[in-house]
Structure formats: C-alpha cells, structure tokens
Design a protein around this motif. Structure first.
Motif, PDB file in Angstrom:
ATOM      1  N   MET A   1       0.678  -1.235   0.034  1.00  0.00           N
ATOM      2  CA  MET A   1      -0.078  -0.208   0.004  1.00  0.00           C
ATOM      3  C   MET A   1       0.825   1.055  -0.079  1.00  0.00           C
ATOM      4  O   MET A   1       1.968   1.155   0.457  1.00  0.00           O
ATOM      5  CB  MET A   1      -0.949  -0.003   1.319  1.00  0.00           C
ATOM      6  N   VAL A   2       0.162   2.312  -0.133  1.00  0.00           N
ATOM      7  CA  VAL A   2       0.804   3.704  -0.210  1.00  0.00           C
ATOM      8  C   VAL A   2       0.470   4.112   1.208  1.00  0.00           C
ATOM      9  O   VAL A   2      -0.672   4.499   0.939  1.00  0.00           O
ATOM     10  CB  VAL A   2       0.523   4.758  -1.527  1.00  0.00           C
ATOM     11  N   PRO A   3       1.334   4.622   2.065  1.00  0.00           N
ATOM     12  CA  PRO A   3       1.021   5.006   3.202  1.00  0.00           C
ATOM     13  C   PRO A   3       0.294   6.542   3.239  1.00  0.00           C
ATOM     14  O   PRO A   3       0.664   7.318   2.425  1.00  0.00           O
ATOM     15  CB  PRO A   3       2.181   5.137   4.022  1.00  0.00           C
ATOM     16  N   SER A   4      -0.973   6.545   3.993  1.00  0.00           N
ATOM     17  CA  SER A   4      -1.607   7.873   3.811  1.00  0.00           C
ATOM     18  C   SER A   4      -2.146   8.354   2.395  1.00  0.00           C
ATOM     19  O   SER A   4      -2.406   9.613   2.330  1.00  0.00           O
ATOM     20  CB  SER A   4      -1.190   8.892   4.526  1.00  0.00           C
ATOM     21  N   SER A   5      -2.236   7.341   1.439  1.00  0.00           N
ATOM     22  CA  SER A   5      -2.813   7.988  -0.002  1.00  0.00           C
ATOM     23  C   SER A   5      -3.993   8.365   0.224  1.00  0.00           C
ATOM     24  O   SER A   5      -4.420   9.673  -0.473  1.00  0.00           O
ATOM     25  CB  SER A   5      -2.560   6.734  -0.873  1.00  0.00           C
ATOM     26  N   ASP A   6      -4.938   8.084   0.909  1.00  0.00           N
ATOM     27  CA  ASP A   6      -6.442   8.549   1.038  1.00  0.00           C
ATOM     28  C   ASP A   6      -6.421   9.923   1.531  1.00  0.00           C
ATOM     29  O   ASP A   6      -6.962  10.831   1.214  1.00  0.00           O
ATOM     30  CB  ASP A   6      -7.234   7.698   1.629  1.00  0.00           C
ATOM     31  N   GLU A   7      -5.563   9.880   2.599  1.00  0.00           N
ATOM     32  CA  GLU A   7      -5.549  11.388   3.573  1.00  0.00           C
ATOM     33  C   GLU A   7      -4.820  12.516   2.455  1.00  0.00           C
ATOM     34  O   GLU A   7      -5.394  13.448   2.373  1.00  0.00           O
ATOM     35  CB  GLU A   7      -4.540  11.095   4.628  1.00  0.00           C
TER      36      GLU A   7
ATOM     37  N   ALA B   1      -4.802  12.517  -0.690  1.00  0.00           N
ATOM     38  CA  ALA B   1      -5.685  12.742  -1.899  1.00  0.00           C
ATOM     39  C   ALA B   1      -6.935  13.669  -1.276  1.00  0.00           C
ATOM     40  O   ALA B   1      -7.201  14.482  -2.074  1.00  0.00           O
ATOM     41  CB  ALA B   1      -6.364  11.440  -2.365  1.00  0.00           C
ATOM     42  N   GLY B   2      -7.141  13.510  -0.392  1.00  0.00           N
ATOM     43  CA  GLY B   2      -8.361  14.583   0.377  1.00  0.00           C
ATOM     44  C   GLY B   2      -7.741  15.657   0.439  1.00  0.00           C
ATOM     45  O   GLY B   2      -8.415  16.845   0.269  1.00  0.00           O
ATOM     46  N   TYR B   3      -6.414  16.036   0.959  1.00  0.00           N
ATOM     47  CA  TYR B   3      -5.790  17.325   1.022  1.00  0.00           C
ATOM     48  C   TYR B   3      -5.841  17.831  -0.335  1.00  0.00           C
ATOM     49  O   TYR B   3      -5.794  19.168  -0.556  1.00  0.00           O
ATOM     50  CB  TYR B   3      -4.318  17.279   1.812  1.00  0.00           C
ATOM     51  N   ALA B   4      -5.317  16.986  -1.296  1.00  0.00           N
ATOM     52  CA  ALA B   4      -5.013  17.527  -2.926  1.00  0.00           C
ATOM     53  C   ALA B   4      -6.317  18.098  -3.236  1.00  0.00           C
ATOM     54  O   ALA B   4      -6.300  18.946  -3.922  1.00  0.00           O
ATOM     55  CB  ALA B   4      -4.337  16.601  -3.580  1.00  0.00           C
ATOM     56  N   MET B   5      -7.600  17.466  -3.026  1.00  0.00           N
ATOM     57  CA  MET B   5      -9.034  17.689  -3.450  1.00  0.00           C
ATOM     58  C   MET B   5      -9.385  18.979  -2.775  1.00  0.00           C
ATOM     59  O   MET B   5      -9.784  19.902  -3.585  1.00  0.00           O
ATOM     60  CB  MET B   5      -9.937  16.533  -3.174  1.00  0.00           C
ATOM     61  N   ALA B   6      -8.928  19.117  -1.455  1.00  0.00           N
ATOM     62  CA  ALA B   6      -9.328  20.377  -0.901  1.00  0.00           C
ATOM     63  C   ALA B   6      -8.481  21.389  -1.515  1.00  0.00           C
ATOM     64  O   ALA B   6      -9.121  22.545  -1.888  1.00  0.00           O
ATOM     65  CB  ALA B   6      -9.264  20.374   0.533  1.00  0.00           C
ATOM     66  N   SER B   7      -7.456  21.348  -1.579  1.00  0.00           N
ATOM     67  CA  SER B   7      -6.277  22.340  -2.158  1.00  0.00           C
ATOM     68  C   SER B   7      -6.772  22.846  -3.412  1.00  0.00           C
ATOM     69  O   SER B   7      -6.668  23.800  -4.018  1.00  0.00           O
ATOM     70  CB  SER B   7      -5.009  21.761  -2.201  1.00  0.00           C
ATOM     71  N   SER B   8      -7.246  21.777  -4.509  1.00  0.00           N
ATOM     72  CA  SER B   8      -7.896  21.878  -5.891  1.00  0.00           C
ATOM     73  C   SER B   8      -8.843  22.670  -5.967  1.00  0.00           C
ATOM     74  O   SER B   8      -9.067  23.758  -6.620  1.00  0.00           O
ATOM     75  CB  SER B   8      -7.762  20.410  -6.631  1.00  0.00           C
ATOM     76  N   GLY B   9      -9.833  22.577  -4.988  1.00  0.00           N
ATOM     77  CA  GLY B   9     -11.076  23.139  -4.944  1.00  0.00           C
ATOM     78  C   GLY B   9     -10.899  24.539  -4.532  1.00  0.00           C
ATOM     79  O   GLY B   9     -11.359  25.443  -5.276  1.00  0.00           O
TER      80      GLY B   9
END
Length: 168
Positions: A38-44, A46-54
């Motif tokens: 697994m990629v550690p903290s990938s979900d977390e 990705a969530g930060y990146a989504m908020a940043s993008s928005g």
C-alpha cells in the motif's frame, strides 16, 4: 485588472496540479494493491489535494465566468438593473469570501500554534495542507474586489474567450 490575470491563472494551474496529484495517488494505490502493498496515507493525501484543488480553483473559475448562476431574474432587468444586481451580488460574494479567508487564516494559525498533526500513518503538520485554503480564499477576495471595481467602472471582468457558464 489585467495585471491580476496571471495570479488567477496561476491559481488555476495549481488547482490542476493538485488534481493530477490525486490521479497519481489513486494510480499508485491501485498498483501498490496489485503488488500486495500500500501507499501510506494515500487517501489522506488525496483528500488534502482535493481540498487544495477546490479552494485554489475558486478565483480562476470566477475570472473565467465558470460559476453557475441563475439568470432568470437577471434577464428580466434593464441593463442598469443588471449592473446593479451584478454589483450587489459581487458585494455579497466579497463579504462571504472575506469572512471565509479571515477565519481560514485563523484556523491555520491555530493549527500551527497547537502543533496539530494528522492522525494518519504519516504525521503531517495540519497547517501545511490547510495553507492552500487560505491562499485560495485570499485570492478569491482579491478577485471579488477586482470584479466589483470592473462592474463599477462598467468594464468586463470575465475573460472574453471563456465559455459561458451554465445558467437557468
């Protein structure tokens, strides 16, 4: 103001970079699962990146005229009435954006002062992923102010080559 156009475009570019980061994280996680890891903290992340993008996409979308608007009342007004409605709407948007920018700045400062870190596998200081929220809302305030000045001076704020936004 034409001098602010590169700032709005830079925010749009950063928003796109964060979208590509989400894609890269998802692909990396899929590949890692196929390999039994697994990629550690990938979900977390990705969530930060989504908020940043928005948040970083807000000023760019405003400048491109890409926000959805209800234009039924707008079409029924005279040109002078339309300008007044644009100014009133921009003032409300400016107030909301300024409120959001101010309190997101306080929120990030508090996270920094208290030394908050994420609860995932990677202990990321929370102020780091929160900074794009402050930047996006602060530039949105600048864009709203720029839009207000343009409408008061009877100039167009949105870029001419932009596609019209969805409206009803």
């Amino acid at each position: 103001m034409k001098s602010l156009k590169p700032l709005y475009e830079f925010c749009g570019l950063l928003s796109g970079v964060f979208m590509m980061l989400i894609c890269a994280l998802v692909v990396a996680q899929i590949c890692a699962r196929l390999l039994g890891t697994m990629v550690p903290s990938s979900d977390e992340l990705a969530g930060y990146a989504m908020a940043s993008s928005g948040f970083l996409g807000l000023p760019y979308a405003l400048h491109r005229g890409a926000h959805i608007r209800v234009s039924l009342l707008f079409k029924a007004l005279s040109e002078r009435g339309q300008q007044r409605l644009e100014i009133a709407g921009t003032l409300v948007g400016l107030a909301i954006a300024a409120y959001l920018a101010w309190f997101s700045m306080l929120f990030v400062y508090e996270s920094y002062l208290f030394g908050e870190v994420s609860s995932g596998l990677l202990p990321i200081p929370m102020w780091i992923p929160q900074v794009p929220m402050v930047l996006g809302t602060a530039v949105l305030v600048v864009a709203m102010l720029d839009r207000l000045i343009c409408f008061v001076m009877a100039r167009s704020f949105e870029v001419a080559d932009a596609q019209p936004a969805l409206s009803e």
